[in-house]
Structures are given as C-alpha cells and as structure tokens.
Design a protein around this motif. Sequence first.
Motif, PDB file in Angstrom:
ATOM      1  N   VAL A  17     -47.858 -23.171  20.544  1.00 51.95           N
ATOM      2  CA  VAL A  17     -46.866 -22.504  21.391  1.00 51.95           C
ATOM      3  C   VAL A  17     -46.082 -23.548  22.188  1.00 51.95           C
ATOM      4  O   VAL A  17     -46.658 -24.471  22.764  1.00 51.95           O
ATOM      5  CB  VAL A  17     -47.559 -21.523  22.357  1.00 51.95           C
ATOM      6  CG1 VAL A  17     -46.526 -20.854  23.260  1.00 51.95           C
ATOM      7  CG2 VAL A  17     -48.357 -20.480  21.579  1.00 51.95           C
ATOM      8  N   SER A  18     -44.767 -23.399  22.223  1.00 55.72           N
ATOM      9  CA  SER A  18     -43.935 -24.304  23.008  1.00 55.72           C
ATOM     10  C   SER A  18     -42.711 -23.556  23.524  1.00 55.72           C
ATOM     11  O   SER A  18     -42.270 -22.576  22.931  1.00 55.72           O
ATOM     12  CB  SER A  18     -43.491 -25.515  22.181  1.00 55.72           C
ATOM     13  OG  SER A  18     -42.623 -25.121  21.125  1.00 55.72           O
ATOM     14  N   ILE A  19     -42.183 -24.024  24.653  1.00 55.83           N
ATOM     15  CA  ILE A  19     -40.963 -23.462  25.231  1.00 55.83           C
ATOM     16  C   ILE A  19     -39.995 -24.609  25.507  1.00 55.83           C
ATOM     17  O   ILE A  19     -40.331 -25.554  26.217  1.00 55.83           O
ATOM     18  CB  ILE A  19     -41.240 -22.686  26.534  1.00 55.83           C
ATOM     19  CG1 ILE A  19     -42.209 -21.527  26.274  1.00 55.83           C
ATOM     20  CG2 ILE A  19     -39.930 -22.165  27.128  1.00 55.83           C
ATOM     21  CD1 ILE A  19     -42.558 -20.736  27.521  1.00 55.83           C
ATOM     22  N   GLU A  20     -38.814 -24.504  24.955  1.00 57.05           N
ATOM     23  CA  GLU A  20     -37.773 -25.526  25.116  1.00 57.05           C
ATOM     24  C   GLU A  20     -36.605 -24.932  25.897  1.00 57.05           C
ATOM     25  O   GLU A  20     -35.901 -24.058  25.394  1.00 57.05           O
ATOM     26  CB  GLU A  20     -37.304 -26.005  23.746  1.00 57.05           C
ATOM     27  CG  GLU A  20     -36.124 -26.958  23.782  1.00 57.05           C
ATOM     28  CD  GLU A  20     -35.555 -27.223  22.405  1.00 57.05           C
ATOM     29  OE1 GLU A  20     -34.449 -27.791  22.331  1.00 57.05           O
ATOM     30  OE2 GLU A  20     -36.200 -26.852  21.400  1.00 57.05           O
ATOM     31  N   PRO A  21     -36.363 -25.365  27.135  1.00 63.71           N
ATOM     32  CA  PRO A  21     -35.202 -24.847  27.874  1.00 63.71           C
ATOM     33  C   PRO A  21     -33.904 -25.192  27.151  1.00 63.71           C
ATOM     34  O   PRO A  21     -33.720 -26.319  26.682  1.00 63.71           O
ATOM     35  CB  PRO A  21     -35.283 -25.572  29.222  1.00 63.71           C
ATOM     36  CG  PRO A  21     -36.716 -25.989  29.349  1.00 63.71           C
ATOM     37  CD  PRO A  21     -37.163 -26.299  27.949  1.00 63.71           C
ATOM     38  N   THR A  22     -33.020 -24.217  27.033  1.00 58.42           N
ATOM     39  CA  THR A  22     -31.729 -24.447  26.393  1.00 58.42           C
ATOM     40  C   THR A  22     -30.556 -24.266  27.344  1.00 58.42           C
ATOM     41  O   THR A  22     -29.479 -24.799  27.107  1.00 58.42           O
ATOM     42  CB  THR A  22     -31.542 -23.502  25.194  1.00 58.42           C
ATOM     43  OG1 THR A  22     -31.726 -22.140  25.622  1.00 58.42           O
ATOM     44  CG2 THR A  22     -32.555 -23.820  24.095  1.00 58.42           C
ATOM     45  N   ARG A  23     -30.739 -23.509  28.428  1.00 62.45           N
ATOM     46  CA  ARG A  23     -29.685 -23.335  29.425  1.00 62.45           C
ATOM     47  C   ARG A  23     -30.325 -22.938  30.748  1.00 62.45           C
ATOM     48  O   ARG A  23     -30.935 -21.879  30.847  1.00 62.45           O
ATOM     49  CB  ARG A  23     -28.681 -22.269  28.979  1.00 62.45           C
ATOM     50  CG  ARG A  23     -27.543 -22.041  29.966  1.00 62.45           C
ATOM     51  CD  ARG A  23     -26.612 -20.916  29.527  1.00 62.45           C
ATOM     52  NE  ARG A  23     -25.838 -21.242  28.341  1.00 62.45           N
ATOM     53  CZ  ARG A  23     -24.885 -20.462  27.833  1.00 62.45           C
ATOM     54  NH1 ARG A  23     -24.604 -19.301  28.412  1.00 62.45           N
ATOM     55  NH2 ARG A  23     -24.224 -20.813  26.739  1.00 62.45           N
ATOM     56  N   VAL A  24     -30.213 -23.800  31.741  1.00 61.07           N
ATOM     57  CA  VAL A  24     -30.794 -23.540  33.059  1.00 61.07           C
ATOM     58  C   VAL A  24     -29.707 -22.934  33.943  1.00 61.07           C
ATOM     59  O   VAL A  24     -28.572 -23.428  33.983  1.00 61.07           O
ATOM     60  CB  VAL A  24     -31.348 -24.839  33.686  1.00 61.07           C
ATOM     61  CG1 VAL A  24     -31.926 -24.548  35.073  1.00 61.07           C
ATOM     62  CG2 VAL A  24     -32.410 -25.455  32.782  1.00 61.07           C
ATOM     63  N   TYR A  25     -30.048 -21.865  34.681  1.00 57.92           N
ATOM     64  CA  TYR A  25     -29.069 -21.147  35.490  1.00 57.92           C
ATOM     65  C   TYR A  25     -29.160 -21.548  36.958  1.00 57.92           C
ATOM     66  O   TYR A  25     -30.246 -21.670  37.516  1.00 57.92           O
ATOM     67  CB  TYR A  25     -29.275 -19.637  35.348  1.00 57.92           C
ATOM     68  CG  TYR A  25     -29.213 -19.199  33.925  1.00 57.92           C
ATOM     69  CD1 TYR A  25     -28.011 -19.231  33.220  1.00 57.92           C
ATOM     70  CD2 TYR A  25     -30.359 -18.800  33.245  1.00 57.92           C
ATOM     71  CE1 TYR A  25     -27.956 -18.865  31.888  1.00 57.92           C
ATOM     72  CE2 TYR A  25     -30.302 -18.426  31.917  1.00 57.92           C
ATOM     73  CZ  TYR A  25     -29.100 -18.461  31.249  1.00 57.92           C
ATOM     74  OH  TYR A  25     -29.058 -18.106  29.932  1.00 57.92           O
TER      75      TYR A  25
ATOM     76  N   LEU B  92     -32.750 -19.010  46.557  1.00 63.03           N
ATOM     77  CA  LEU B  92     -34.116 -18.837  46.075  1.00 63.03           C
ATOM     78  C   LEU B  92     -34.169 -18.680  44.563  1.00 63.03           C
ATOM     79  O   LEU B  92     -35.221 -18.863  43.952  1.00 63.03           O
ATOM     80  CB  LEU B  92     -34.742 -17.595  46.739  1.00 63.03           C
ATOM     81  CG  LEU B  92     -34.764 -17.600  48.279  1.00 63.03           C
ATOM     82  CD1 LEU B  92     -35.323 -16.282  48.790  1.00 63.03           C
ATOM     83  CD2 LEU B  92     -35.571 -18.767  48.804  1.00 63.03           C
ATOM     84  N   VAL B  93     -33.014 -18.349  43.967  1.00 58.86           N
ATOM     85  CA  VAL B  93     -32.936 -18.151  42.519  1.00 58.86           C
ATOM     86  C   VAL B  93     -32.541 -19.444  41.814  1.00 58.86           C
ATOM     87  O   VAL B  93     -32.842 -19.633  40.634  1.00 58.86           O
ATOM     88  CB  VAL B  93     -31.922 -17.030  42.200  1.00 58.86           C
ATOM     89  CG1 VAL B  93     -31.746 -16.847  40.702  1.00 58.86           C
ATOM     90  CG2 VAL B  93     -32.359 -15.720  42.835  1.00 58.86           C
TER      91      VAL B  93
END
Length: 282
Positions: A235-243, A265-266
């Motif tokens: 299992v892996s998670i790759e960020p593609t767009r940070v808000y 806070l967001v």
Amino acid sequence: MSDITKVVKERYGKAALQVLSGTASSCCGSTSQASSCCGPVPLVPGAVDPITANLYDEQQTSGLPAEAVLASLGCGNPTALATLHPGDVVLDLGSGGGIDVLLSARRVGPTGKAYGLDMTDEMLALARENQRKSGLANVEFLKGQIEEIPLPENSVDVIISNCVINLSADKDRLLAESFRVLKPGGRLAVSDVVVRGEIPPEIRRSVELWVGCISGALDESVYIDTLTRAGFIDVSIEPTRVYRAQDARDFLNAQGIDVDTIAPLVDNKFYSGFIRATKPGR
C-alpha cells in the motif's frame, strides 16, 4: 449511510442532467487555461473548484465526446498513473460520465474490457451515450453501489476510481468488495482526497461537503490501515495536488463557514493522492 448516498446521488444526477441538456460549461482539456470551471454543480455560480480543475490534457481527451469531458468530476487522473496492459479487465468505481472508463478502454485494447459502476441513472445514461459516440466496444456500464460490486470474485485485473471512495460512508465494505473482485495479484490504483492531521469539526459536520470531497476523506494513516485490514499489500499514497487555504475560500464560503477562522486550519491539510495497493497472489 443512506443520507449521504441520497445527497451524492441527487448532486451527481443534477450534474449529469446539466451536461445532457447542454447547460453545463467547462474549460477542461486546455492546459493553457489559468483556471477551469469543471466540477460538480457549482456551490457558487462561476466558482472554480480547486479539486476538480485541470485534470486532463488535450492529448488525452482528443477524440472523446465533449460530454465525457464536461462530466469529469474527479480529483485526479488515475488513468495517467495506473499501469494498464492490453487484455486487462478494468473496473472504475463511481464512473460518472465515463471519461476514465473510455480512457482505460483505449489502453487495454480490444482484447481487454473496461467496466464502469455507478448508482446514478442520469450519469449512466450520459456514460452510455458517451460510449456510443466514442465507438468503443470493449466498455460496459453497470448500475449498482460501490459497496456491493455486481461482478464475480477474482474477475478484475485493475480497479480505478476518481475521487469517489471518499464519498462512501462504508469504506471498509467498499474495500472488502474491491478485494473480492480483484484477481490474485490484481491492483487497486485510485485517485482520492486524503487528509493530513485534524480537520475542523465544522467541515466534518457538513454532509454537503461529502460531495465536495472533503468531509469523507480519510487521514492518510487511516487510509493505509483500512486497505491493510481489507487484505491489501504494498500500500502506498503519492500526493499529486496539495490544497492551500485560499483554494478552498469560495468552497467554504458557500457553506456559510467563517473562512478567515477556518481556512488557516485547513491549509495544506488535504490533498489529492494516488493510492496503490495489491491483492496477494500471482
């Protein structure tokens, strides 16, 4: 769960009807645009949804029906990141207007198959019309809940999804079903909104934001644990767009939330990520 499902179904049904009636508009497909008006029924007229904007380039959407592009309501582009091979059987959970199904069908070729699963009649009607216009024969759209996939076990090579898993109120059941229908060695390759750290309760309490992809999003560590508990490995998670906070200003204003209080806070607390996982076996 039934309340959330009802809200999601109504919201996406309206989005499909807008496309079918020709009243929707979009700037999708042009990387030269500074912004995009793609996305679900706008919370604010003319507002840009920072989650759904600019996901596909012109080369990918070339040759696809315009309605498929107009109805692209995801948070990522799983077809650009997922490894697909000729002959693969692909399942798109929450397939909407069908853009990711059509793109997948192209890649797996005539010896492969691309399924789309959606619960909304209006979206299914739109997707099937888009399939007809595309001329692709290796596509089938199914009606059903993503928590109850209407396919036999060990029948799918790759599961994709585009900002839909976060909309489910029973993610354990959804991922267990995904695990069931995947072949041994099959792959989960989805785009979804993921959370880092605590999100203010004002946002979590807003059912409407389930459709906007925020309230239903899992924390990244919880996401990994949930997939592992379902039986997945690697299992892996790759960020593609940070808000950032400013991205969410119109989005939060539409909910009557004090943006100046909540936005800091967001900031950087949620992102679009590409989630990969594998079912053990050959």
